[in-house]
Design a protein around this motif. Structure first.
Motif, PDB file in Angstrom:
ATOM      1  N   VAL A  21      45.398  13.349  -9.361  1.00 14.07           N
ATOM      2  CA  VAL A  21      44.291  14.200  -8.924  1.00 14.07           C
ATOM      3  C   VAL A  21      44.199  15.406  -9.848  1.00 14.07           C
ATOM      4  CG1 VAL A  21      43.383  15.608  -7.049  1.00 14.07           C
ATOM      5  CG2 VAL A  21      44.518  13.452  -6.537  1.00 14.07           C
ATOM      6  N   THR A  22      43.019  15.589 -10.433  1.00 15.34           N
ATOM      7  CA  THR A  22      42.766  16.739 -11.290  1.00 15.34           C
ATOM      8  C   THR A  22      41.727  17.608 -10.606  1.00 15.34           C
ATOM      9  OG1 THR A  22      43.133  15.350 -13.225  1.00 15.34           O
ATOM     10  CG2 THR A  22      42.046  17.461 -13.597  1.00 15.34           C
ATOM     11  N   PRO A  23      42.109  18.818 -10.160  1.00 15.41           N
ATOM     12  CA  PRO A  23      41.126  19.660  -9.471  1.00 15.41           C
ATOM     13  C   PRO A  23      40.064  20.194 -10.438  1.00 15.41           C
ATOM     14  CG  PRO A  23      43.198  20.829  -9.721  1.00 15.41           C
ATOM     15  CD  PRO A  23      43.409  19.447 -10.257  1.00 15.41           C
ATOM     16  N   ILE A  24      38.829  20.188  -9.967  1.00 18.20           N
ATOM     17  CA  ILE A  24      37.704  20.712 -10.745  1.00 18.20           C
ATOM     18  C   ILE A  24      36.918  21.662  -9.851  1.00 18.20           C
ATOM     19  CG2 ILE A  24      35.511  20.155 -11.854  1.00 18.20           C
ATOM     20  CD1 ILE A  24      36.680  17.518 -12.688  1.00 18.20           C
ATOM     21  N   GLN A  25      36.575  22.815 -10.364  1.00 17.71           N
ATOM     22  CA  GLN A  25      35.704  23.728  -9.633  1.00 17.71           C
ATOM     23  C   GLN A  25      34.282  23.526 -10.141  1.00 17.71           C
ATOM     24  OE1 GLN A  25      37.316  27.748 -10.054  1.00 17.71           O
ATOM     25  NE2 GLN A  25      37.536  27.728  -7.834  1.00 17.71           N
ATOM     26  N   VAL A  26      33.354  23.359  -9.212  1.00  8.57           N
ATOM     27  CA  VAL A  26      31.952  23.207  -9.548  1.00  8.57           C
ATOM     28  C   VAL A  26      31.285  24.556  -9.317  1.00  8.57           C
ATOM     29  CG1 VAL A  26      29.801  22.012  -8.978  1.00  8.57           C
ATOM     30  CG2 VAL A  26      31.977  20.778  -8.937  1.00  8.57           C
ATOM     31  N   TRP A  58      29.411  22.633 -14.243  1.00  9.90           N
ATOM     32  CA  TRP A  58      28.180  23.090 -13.602  1.00  9.90           C
ATOM     33  C   TRP A  58      27.826  22.123 -12.484  1.00  9.90           C
ATOM     34  CZ3 TRP A  58      26.911  27.796 -14.386  1.00  9.90           C
ATOM     35  CH2 TRP A  58      26.989  28.396 -15.637  1.00  9.90           C
ATOM     36  N   ALA A  59      27.146  22.610 -11.457  1.00  8.04           N
ATOM     37  CA  ALA A  59      26.713  21.769 -10.335  1.00  8.04           C
ATOM     38  C   ALA A  59      25.617  20.798 -10.765  1.00  8.04           C
ATOM     39  CB  ALA A  59      26.221  22.637  -9.178  1.00  8.04           C
ATOM     40  N   ASP A  60      24.910  21.116 -11.834  1.00 11.70           N
ATOM     41  CA  ASP A  60      23.841  20.274 -12.372  1.00 11.70           C
ATOM     42  C   ASP A  60      23.897  20.401 -13.886  1.00 11.70           C
ATOM     43  OD1 ASP A  60      21.640  18.598 -12.429  1.00 11.70           O
ATOM     44  OD2 ASP A  60      20.416  19.830 -11.117  1.00 11.70           O
ATOM     45  N   THR A  61      23.134  19.569 -14.603  1.00  9.21           N
ATOM     46  CA  THR A  61      23.139  19.720 -16.058  1.00  9.21           C
ATOM     47  C   THR A  61      22.516  21.067 -16.424  1.00  9.21           C
ATOM     48  OG1 THR A  61      20.970  18.716 -16.402  1.00  9.21           O
ATOM     49  CG2 THR A  61      22.879  17.231 -16.400  1.00  9.21           C
ATOM     50  N   THR A  62      22.876  21.561 -17.567  1.00  9.55           N
ATOM     51  CA  THR A  62      22.400  22.870 -18.018  1.00  9.55           C
ATOM     52  C   THR A  62      20.877  22.951 -18.019  1.00  9.55           C
ATOM     53  OG1 THR A  62      24.357  23.063 -19.414  1.00  9.55           O
ATOM     54  CG2 THR A  62      22.543  24.546 -19.889  1.00  9.55           C
ATOM     55  N   VAL A  63      20.209  21.932 -18.550  1.00  7.40           N
ATOM     56  CA  VAL A  63      18.747  21.998 -18.644  1.00  7.40           C
ATOM     57  C   VAL A  63      18.074  21.846 -17.284  1.00  7.40           C
ATOM     58  CG1 VAL A  63      18.609  21.340 -21.075  1.00  7.40           C
ATOM     59  CG2 VAL A  63      18.569  19.578 -19.341  1.00  7.40           C
ATOM     60  N   ASP A  64      18.622  21.026 -16.400  1.00  5.06           N
ATOM     61  CA  ASP A  64      18.052  20.909 -15.052  1.00  5.06           C
ATOM     62  C   ASP A  64      18.236  22.207 -14.271  1.00  5.06           C
ATOM     63  OD1 ASP A  64      17.107  18.313 -15.409  1.00  5.06           O
ATOM     64  OD2 ASP A  64      18.987  17.419 -14.732  1.00  5.06           O
ATOM     65  N   MET A  65      19.383  22.838 -14.478  1.00  3.66           N
ATOM     66  CA  MET A  65      19.662  24.120 -13.838  1.00  3.66           C
ATOM     67  C   MET A  65      18.693  25.194 -14.344  1.00  3.66           C
ATOM     68  SD  MET A  65      23.557  25.535 -13.641  1.00  3.66           S
ATOM     69  CE  MET A  65      23.649  25.630 -15.402  1.00  3.66           C
ATOM     70  N   LEU A  66      18.472  25.205 -15.651  1.00  2.00           N
ATOM     71  CA  LEU A  66      17.556  26.177 -16.237  1.00  2.00           C
ATOM     72  C   LEU A  66      16.130  25.956 -15.742  1.00  2.00           C
ATOM     73  CD1 LEU A  66      17.009  28.513 -18.139  1.00  2.00           C
ATOM     74  CD2 LEU A  66      16.870  26.871 -20.015  1.00  2.00           C
ATOM     75  N   GLN A  67      15.688  24.709 -15.678  1.00  2.00           N
ATOM     76  CA  GLN A  67      14.352  24.411 -15.171  1.00  2.00           C
ATOM     77  C   GLN A  67      14.204  24.903 -13.726  1.00  2.00           C
ATOM     78  OE1 GLN A  67      13.439  20.301 -14.286  1.00  2.00           O
ATOM     79  NE2 GLN A  67      11.274  20.590 -14.837  1.00  2.00           N
ATOM     80  N   ALA A  68      15.191  24.627 -12.888  1.00  2.00           N
ATOM     81  CA  ALA A  68      15.138  25.055 -11.490  1.00  2.00           C
ATOM     82  C   ALA A  68      15.092  26.573 -11.370  1.00  2.00           C
ATOM     83  CB  ALA A  68      16.340  24.500 -10.726  1.00  2.00           C
ATOM     84  N   GLU A  69      15.869  27.279 -12.189  1.00  3.72           N
ATOM     85  CA  GLU A  69      15.888  28.748 -12.137  1.00  3.72           C
ATOM     86  C   GLU A  69      14.581  29.345 -12.661  1.00  3.72           C
ATOM     87  OE1 GLU A  69      17.996  30.673 -10.524  1.00  3.72           O
ATOM     88  OE2 GLU A  69      19.135  28.898  -9.963  1.00  3.72           O
ATOM     89  N   LEU A  70      13.973  28.729 -13.667  1.00  3.12           N
ATOM     90  CA  LEU A  70      12.667  29.191 -14.155  1.00  3.12           C
ATOM     91  C   LEU A  70      11.612  29.058 -13.061  1.00  3.12           C
ATOM     92  CD1 LEU A  70      12.586  27.697 -17.763  1.00  3.12           C
ATOM     93  CD2 LEU A  70      12.478  30.127 -17.178  1.00  3.12           C
ATOM     94  N   ILE A  71      11.590  27.913 -12.401  1.00  2.07           N
ATOM     95  CA  ILE A  71      10.626  27.688 -11.321  1.00  2.07           C
ATOM     96  C   ILE A  71      10.860  28.681 -10.189  1.00  2.07           C
ATOM     97  CG2 ILE A  71       9.925  26.061  -9.518  1.00  2.07           C
ATOM     98  CD1 ILE A  71      10.424  23.822 -11.627  1.00  2.07           C
ATOM     99  N   LYS A  72      12.104  28.829  -9.783  1.00  2.00           N
ATOM    100  CA  LYS A  72      12.443  29.770  -8.704  1.00  2.00           C
ATOM    101  C   LYS A  72      12.023  31.196  -9.056  1.00  2.00           C
ATOM    102  CE  LYS A  72      16.581  31.773  -6.871  1.00  2.00           C
ATOM    103  NZ  LYS A  72      18.015  31.751  -7.019  1.00  2.00           N
ATOM    104  N   GLY A  73      12.322  31.628 -10.273  1.00  2.00           N
ATOM    105  CA  GLY A  73      11.967  32.982 -10.698  1.00  2.00           C
ATOM    106  C   GLY A  73      10.467  33.210 -10.738  1.00  2.00           C
ATOM    107  N   LEU A  74       9.734  32.231 -11.254  1.00  2.00           N
ATOM    108  CA  LEU A  74       8.275  32.371 -11.314  1.00  2.00           C
ATOM    109  C   LEU A  74       7.658  32.364  -9.919  1.00  2.00           C
ATOM    110  CD1 LEU A  74       7.638  30.094 -14.407  1.00  2.00           C
ATOM    111  CD2 LEU A  74       7.170  32.552 -14.270  1.00  2.00           C
TER     112      LEU A  74
END
Length: 127
Positions: free
Chosen positions: A22-27, A80-96
């Motif tokens: 078991v290898t612990p990973i923090q998301v 990351w909980a999601d890929t970098t680009v999917d995370m960025l897209q979601a944050e752009l939409i949320k911010g706008l």
């Protein structure tokens, strides 16, 4: 402002025998806060935000760090909980959306009828 919120998760890797190791990973997920300037104008625009373009190394789940100022590597034990680009897209939409400056709405392509498109690319994204 950008910070990360960890949540503990584990992954299993085969260690050559029948007992998995078991290898612990923090998301982690970003905690982005956009400061809205009240002087920003409102625009009658419906905008779709396309998924940002990025090379294969940047479009992943690994947190990239620069070791010794030269070598780029992923941070062991973190993802990351999601890929970098999917995370960025979601944050752009949320911010706008939170800015309430685009009166026609903001969404991913195909979700709403739009008269504008935001395209972006990620060239540098590391801690």
């Amino acid at each position: 402002m950008f910070s990360c919120w960890p949540s503990p998760v584990s992954s299993c890797a085969e260690s050559g025998g029948t007992t998995p190791q078991v290898t612990p990973i923090q998301v982690v997920s970003p905690n982005v806060r956009i400061e809205i300037d009240p002087s920003w104008p409102q625009v009658d625009l419906a905008l779709n935000v396309r998924r940002p373009q990025a090379n294969q190394m940047l479009d992943g789940f690994g947190l990239l760090v620069r070791q010794d100022g030269h070598r780029l590597m992923t941070w062991p034990g973190l993802a990351w909980a999601d890929t970098t680009v999917d995370m960025l897209q979601a944050e752009l939409i949320k911010g706008l959306l939170e800015s309430r400056r685009l009166t026609g709405g903001v969404a991913r392509p195909g979700e709403i009828r739009t008269n504008g498109t935001l395209m972006s690319s990620v060239r540098h994204f590391e801690l």
